[in-house]
Design a protein around this motif. Sequence first.
Motif, short mmCIF file in Angstrom:
data_model
loop_
_atom_site.label_atom_id
_atom_site.label_comp_id
_atom_site.label_asym_id
_atom_site.label_seq_id
_atom_site.Cartn_x
_atom_site.Cartn_y
_atom_site.Cartn_z
N LYS A 102 0.83 -1.21 0.00
CA LYS A 102 0.00 0.00 0.00
C LYS A 102 0.86 1.26 0.00
O LYS A 102 0.55 2.24 -0.69
N ILE A 159 2.23 2.02 -3.41
CA ILE A 159 1.25 2.65 -4.30
C ILE A 159 1.27 4.16 -4.13
O ILE A 159 1.29 4.92 -5.10
N PHE A 161 -2.69 -0.91 -13.77
CA PHE A 161 -2.26 -0.20 -12.56
C PHE A 161 -3.45 0.27 -11.74
O PHE A 161 -3.47 0.13 -10.51
N SER A 205 -4.18 -1.33 -8.17
CA SER A 205 -4.05 -0.42 -7.03
C SER A 205 -5.35 -0.29 -6.25
O SER A 205 -5.37 -0.34 -5.02
N ILE A 224 -0.24 -4.93 -10.60
CA ILE A 224 0.62 -3.76 -10.47
C ILE A 224 2.02 -4.07 -11.00
O ILE A 224 2.63 -3.26 -11.70
N TYR A 244 6.35 -6.26 -5.94
CA TYR A 244 4.93 -6.56 -6.11
C TYR A 244 4.73 -7.98 -6.65
O TYR A 244 3.83 -8.71 -6.20
#
Length: 377
Positions: free
Chosen positions: A33, A36, A77, A81, A97, A123
């Motif tokens: 997270k 991101i 993406f 996300s 991602i 990721y």
Amino acid sequence: MENLEANKIIKFLSLPFKVYGTSMRPGVLMMCKIFIVLLIAHNFFGSITDPFIPFISSLDNLNEYPKLLESIIKSLFIIGSATLVFNYKVRLAAIFIACSIFLAILTSKPIFRNHLFIIGCVYFLSGLSSKQESPWLLFFQLGLVYLGALLNKLTQIEWWSGQFMHNWLFVALENPVYSAWYKSTSNLILAKLISYVAMLAELLIGICLFFPKARFYAIAMILVFHTILFSFTGETFGYFMEDILIILIAFKEWPKQLVQIEYGLSNFNVRLVELIKLLDFDKRFVLRKSSKLHCNAIKAKGEFKDFNGKTLIVHILLSTSGFYMLILFIELGIRYFFNNVIEYWLLFILFWVLLLLLSPIVFNCMKIKHLNKSHVI
């Protein structure tokens, strides 16, 4: 009925700050997270284009269909996300991602950055990781990063002679400490020493990351090495330093059960409890006032029962998602609102405060007997 609907909305909107109840370990999800936020803050999404000087020349043929590949990458993406942030199919989201990052790099050489490729690998490996096991794939990747950096230095004579470090510190950065030394001695002894120390640190960190019993020392060396390196050079090497520190979040062993915290009513404890309530979005800590009169201690039951005082406070903070978000936004705010000397000193203070407050060296937060045989934080 309206209250029920409002509670559902509030619960849904709080999901971005929660890391429990998914197919990922809490630390791994927290790391994903934060990455991101970092990618969005540094305009990864805006840098995605149709093929432009791609690594694979045949991708140029897709320019016959304008915006097709760009839309695919951006969609990957966005979908990845959004679903990861809201804790839905998080392992698959991480793969999405990763694919968006890899495709963006392949289609455009100007986009390529070492740190971006590292995040893509993080990721991908996070998507493959199991909730039931420690994230050994990430240990392996981070070990390769350090050993790869070492190998790159070993093949360059400028690192052995100290010339690279001299040119960087004296010419490029005009570092006042090194410049004063060189002007008074006119030799490269200090440059050689710094070069050898850097290579030795990368060697030891890379090796220790592969062995569970030595991983404690690798994490300690990473924290100290990068903090000192930033203090001396003022460089985070793009976002390499942030990437490494964020990856360490995945190594954290978060509590599996609710932790009972009993605290005395001192002013410090009352303020601390208020802070924990703000940062603990998953509500893993049950906070109760001590029944003993004039008690100023803070104690825990369950998984944290062996910790007390400052060590307990450190473990509590490191097990709340809000703490990591707070540090991230402080760091981004410093970079956005300040520059040059002020930015350096604010980051200098931030990094050293974190090292002094959270380092296993200072508070011995990662005693081997407490590492549950996996030797993660």
